[in-house]
Design an enzyme around this catalytic site. Structure first.
Site, PDB file in Angstrom:
ATOM      1  N   ARG A  30     -20.917 -23.055  29.292  1.00 52.73           N
ATOM      2  CA  ARG A  30     -20.540 -24.360  29.858  1.00 52.73           C
ATOM      3  C   ARG A  30     -19.258 -24.219  30.674  1.00 52.73           C
ATOM      4  O   ARG A  30     -18.672 -23.133  30.782  1.00 52.73           O
ATOM      5  CB  ARG A  30     -20.370 -25.405  28.753  1.00 52.73           C
ATOM      6  N   ILE A  32     -16.293 -23.842  33.304  1.00 48.09           N
ATOM      7  CA  ILE A  32     -16.032 -22.926  34.424  1.00 48.09           C
ATOM      8  C   ILE A  32     -16.975 -21.723  34.357  1.00 48.09           C
ATOM      9  O   ILE A  32     -17.481 -21.251  35.378  1.00 48.09           O
ATOM     10  CB  ILE A  32     -14.554 -22.460  34.384  1.00 48.09           C
ATOM     11  N   ASP A  77     -19.241 -13.029  20.648  1.00 42.92           N
ATOM     12  CA  ASP A  77     -17.932 -13.561  20.284  1.00 42.92           C
ATOM     13  C   ASP A  77     -16.915 -12.504  20.713  1.00 42.92           C
ATOM     14  O   ASP A  77     -16.888 -11.395  20.160  1.00 42.92           O
ATOM     15  CB  ASP A  77     -17.855 -13.796  18.771  1.00 42.92           C
ATOM     16  N   VAL A  78     -16.103 -12.831  21.706  1.00 42.37           N
ATOM     17  CA  VAL A  78     -15.209 -11.818  22.285  1.00 42.37           C
ATOM     18  C   VAL A  78     -14.144 -11.340  21.305  1.00 42.37           C
ATOM     19  O   VAL A  78     -13.503 -10.311  21.543  1.00 42.37           O
ATOM     20  CB  VAL A  78     -14.526 -12.316  23.593  1.00 42.37           C
ATOM     21  N   ASN A 100     -13.942 -15.109  31.025  1.00 43.34           N
ATOM     22  CA  ASN A 100     -13.699 -16.545  31.127  1.00 43.34           C
ATOM     23  C   ASN A 100     -13.494 -17.205  29.761  1.00 43.34           C
ATOM     24  O   ASN A 100     -12.818 -18.225  29.672  1.00 43.34           O
ATOM     25  CB  ASN A 100     -14.910 -17.181  31.838  1.00 43.34           C
ATOM     26  N   TYR A 168      -0.872 -21.110  23.794  1.00 42.31           N
ATOM     27  CA  TYR A 168      -1.788 -21.025  24.949  1.00 42.31           C
ATOM     28  C   TYR A 168      -1.031 -20.486  26.164  1.00 42.31           C
ATOM     29  O   TYR A 168      -1.497 -19.573  26.851  1.00 42.31           O
ATOM     30  CB  TYR A 168      -2.374 -22.409  25.246  1.00 42.31           C
ATOM     31  N   LYS A 172      -1.776 -16.896  28.155  1.00 42.97           N
ATOM     32  CA  LYS A 172      -2.192 -16.795  29.561  1.00 42.97           C
ATOM     33  C   LYS A 172      -1.178 -15.968  30.376  1.00 42.97           C
ATOM     34  O   LYS A 172      -1.567 -15.243  31.288  1.00 42.97           O
ATOM     35  CB  LYS A 172      -2.385 -18.186  30.155  1.00 42.97           C
TER      36      LYS A 172
HETATM   37  P1  NDP Z   1     -14.780 -24.866  27.886  1.00 40.91           P
HETATM   38  O1  NDP Z   1     -14.196 -25.172  26.559  1.00 40.91           O
HETATM   39  O2  NDP Z   1     -15.494 -25.912  28.633  1.00 40.91           O
HETATM   40  O3  NDP Z   1     -15.783 -23.604  27.755  1.00 40.91           O
HETATM   41  C1  NDP Z   1     -15.365 -22.436  27.154  1.00 40.91           C
HETATM   42  C2  NDP Z   1     -16.570 -21.643  26.731  1.00 40.91           C
HETATM   43  O4  NDP Z   1     -16.091 -20.438  26.113  1.00 40.91           O
HETATM   44  C3  NDP Z   1     -17.392 -22.377  25.673  1.00 40.91           C
HETATM   45  O5  NDP Z   1     -18.773 -22.173  25.891  1.00 40.91           O
HETATM   46  C4  NDP Z   1     -16.933 -21.710  24.400  1.00 40.91           C
HETATM   47  O6  NDP Z   1     -17.867 -21.728  23.352  1.00 40.91           O
HETATM   48  C5  NDP Z   1     -16.725 -20.295  24.868  1.00 40.91           C
HETATM   49  N1  NDP Z   1     -15.923 -19.530  23.926  1.00 40.91           N
HETATM   50  C6  NDP Z   1     -14.844 -19.944  23.216  1.00 40.91           C
HETATM   51  N2  NDP Z   1     -14.422 -18.986  22.395  1.00 40.91           N
HETATM   52  C7  NDP Z   1     -15.248 -17.917  22.592  1.00 40.91           C
HETATM   53  C8  NDP Z   1     -15.339 -16.635  22.025  1.00 40.91           C
HETATM   54  N3  NDP Z   1     -14.511 -16.249  21.036  1.00 40.91           N
HETATM   55  N4  NDP Z   1     -16.281 -15.788  22.482  1.00 40.91           N
HETATM   56  C9  NDP Z   1     -17.140 -16.179  23.429  1.00 40.91           C
HETATM   57  N5  NDP Z   1     -17.149 -17.394  23.973  1.00 40.91           N
HETATM   58  C10 NDP Z   1     -16.201 -18.267  23.555  1.00 40.91           C
HETATM   59  O7  NDP Z   1     -13.580 -24.248  28.721  1.00 40.91           O
HETATM   60  P2  NDP Z   1     -13.265 -24.211  30.301  1.00 40.91           P
HETATM   61  O8  NDP Z   1     -14.506 -23.971  31.058  1.00 40.91           O
HETATM   62  O9  NDP Z   1     -12.411 -25.364  30.600  1.00 40.91           O
HETATM   63  O10 NDP Z   1     -12.322 -22.931  30.331  1.00 40.91           O
HETATM   64  C11 NDP Z   1     -12.779 -21.645  30.709  1.00 40.91           C
HETATM   65  C12 NDP Z   1     -11.557 -20.760  30.899  1.00 40.91           C
HETATM   66  O11 NDP Z   1     -10.701 -21.354  31.864  1.00 40.91           O
HETATM   67  C13 NDP Z   1     -10.711 -20.568  29.649  1.00 40.91           C
HETATM   68  O12 NDP Z   1     -10.222 -19.244  29.598  1.00 40.91           O
HETATM   69  C14 NDP Z   1      -9.546 -21.532  29.866  1.00 40.91           C
HETATM   70  O13 NDP Z   1      -8.404 -21.161  29.153  1.00 40.91           O
HETATM   71  C15 NDP Z   1      -9.383 -21.417  31.354  1.00 40.91           C
HETATM   72  N6  NDP Z   1      -8.680 -22.536  31.972  1.00 40.91           N
HETATM   73  C16 NDP Z   1      -9.186 -23.798  31.846  1.00 40.91           C
HETATM   74  C17 NDP Z   1      -8.513 -24.862  32.406  1.00 40.91           C
HETATM   75  C18 NDP Z   1      -9.000 -26.271  32.293  1.00 40.91           C
HETATM   76  O14 NDP Z   1      -8.225 -27.173  32.644  1.00 40.91           O
HETATM   77  N7  NDP Z   1     -10.218 -26.524  31.853  1.00 40.91           N
HETATM   78  C19 NDP Z   1      -7.261 -24.660  33.153  1.00 40.91           C
HETATM   79  C20 NDP Z   1      -6.843 -23.275  33.240  1.00 40.91           C
HETATM   80  C21 NDP Z   1      -7.538 -22.271  32.657  1.00 40.91           C
HETATM   81  P3  NDP Z   1     -17.724 -22.788  22.116  1.00 40.91           P
HETATM   82  O15 NDP Z   1     -18.496 -23.963  22.542  1.00 40.91           O
HETATM   83  O16 NDP Z   1     -18.332 -22.070  20.976  1.00 40.91           O
HETATM   84  O17 NDP Z   1     -16.259 -23.060  21.932  1.00 40.91           O
END
Ligand code: NDP
Length: 263
Positions: A30, A32, A77-78, A100, A168, A172
């Site tokens: 989901r 980004i 799971d990373v 990501n 956080y 980053k």
């Molecule tokens: P979301 O929470 O919408 O999506 C993150 C996805 O990563 C989810 O599907 C989640 O799964 C998965 N995930 C979480 N932990 C793990 C893990 N241990 N192993 C594998 N998958 C995992 O996040 P965004 O799309 O908003 O964010 C994506 C990236 O962008 C992140 O690194 C975030 O820090 C970065 N970012 C986001 C910003 C924002 O404003 N949204 C701003 C700046 C950076 P699950 O549903 O299980 O949690």
């Protein structure tokens, strides 16, 4: 195809094409990550969409396949280095890795932050990202080609306000410095490593802002463009960095922040 780098004669739009390449996106189910899968596959890459929630990964990959794209789902799971290594063995041909997967835990004053609130964020955002760079990067180095795009954040450059999220922000900032460190080590062996540093993006991670007028005022009011970003606006930067259009770029932290860090 994977080892090829565009030459000076390559038409400019062709440099963005990823035909014949394989890209793996972590946290791809989901937000980004999912939109990045679509961007990279539109450019011609075969996609491995990996997420810790295997069912969500399958369903997201199915949605993209219905649109005619070449997408395979994997559970990853990373934070589990053995699982990362096993997936890198299974897909030893990954040309493009997009790190990501990330989580945020906000509104936690540092002096009251629990061990778990600190460790859980660092474990996904930094440790997990490194396990993936190490496992997939090693195989890219063996082939002498590959590119990695890490999803950092403007939080690695500024301190967000008003919400407290020291862990956080620190994770980053570490991602940015790890990006530069790996870029310097691996550049002579054909592997580029860059990062994108987004502003606030409209995803589930930031959905809590809509219930908080004060937060919204800070976030939007602190952004010269006066809005949050969309996932596709980050996916476009990732596509650029992953492609030969960015062939001279390694160790770059590319801000996509609507001007937030200008003020
Ligand atoms: P979301 O929470 O919408 O999506 C993150 C996805 O990563 C989810 O599907 C989640 O799964 C998965 N995930 C979480 N932990 C793990 C893990 N241990 N192993 C594998 N998958 C995992 O996040 P965004 O799309 O908003 O964010 C994506 C990236 O962008 C992140 O690194 C975030 O820090 C970065 N970012 C986001 C910003 C924002 O404003 N949204 C701003 C700046 C950076 P699950 O549903 O299980 O949690």
């Amino acid at each position: 195809m994977s080892a090829s780098i565009s030459s000076a004669e390559t038409p400019f739009l062709d440099r963005f094409r990823l035909t014949g390449r394989t890209a793996l996106v972590t946290g791809g189910a989901r937000g980004i990550g999912l939109v990045t899968c679509e961007a990279l596959t539109q450019a011609g890459a075969g996609i491995i969409l990996a997420d810790r929630d295997g069912e969500a990964a399958k369903s997201a990959a199915g949605g993209l396949r219905e649109k005619g794209y070449d997408v395979t789902a994997e559970t990853l799971d990373v934070t589990d280095p053995a699982a990362v290594e096993a997936l890198a063995d299974k897909h030893a041909n990954v040309d493009i890795l997009v790190n990501n997967a990330g989580i945020a835990r906000s509104n936690i004053p540092a002096e009251r932050m629990s061990d778990d609130e600190w460790s859980s964020v660092v474990d996904v955002n930094l440790n997990g990202l490194f396990w993936c760079c190490r496992a997939f990067g090693k195989r890219m180095l063996e082939r002498g080609a590959g590119t990695i795009v890490n999803v950092g954040s403007m939080s690695g450059i500024i301190v967000n306000r008003p919400q407290e999220q020291a862990q956080y922000n620190a994770s980053k900032a570490a991602v940015h410095q790890l990006t530069k460190s790996l870029a310097a080590e691996w550049a002579p062996r054909g592997v580029r490593v860059n990062a994108v540093a987004p502003t606030y993006i409209e995803t589930e991670m930031t959905a809590y802002v809509y219930e908080d007028e004060n937060l919204m005022r800070h976030w939007i009011g602190g952004t010269p463009q006066g809005r949050m970003g969309r996932p596709d606006e980050i996916a476009a930067v990732i596509l650029f960095l992953a492609s030969d259009a960015a062939s001279l770029m390694t160790g770059s932290i590319v801000l996509a922040d609507g001007g937030y860090t200008c003020w």
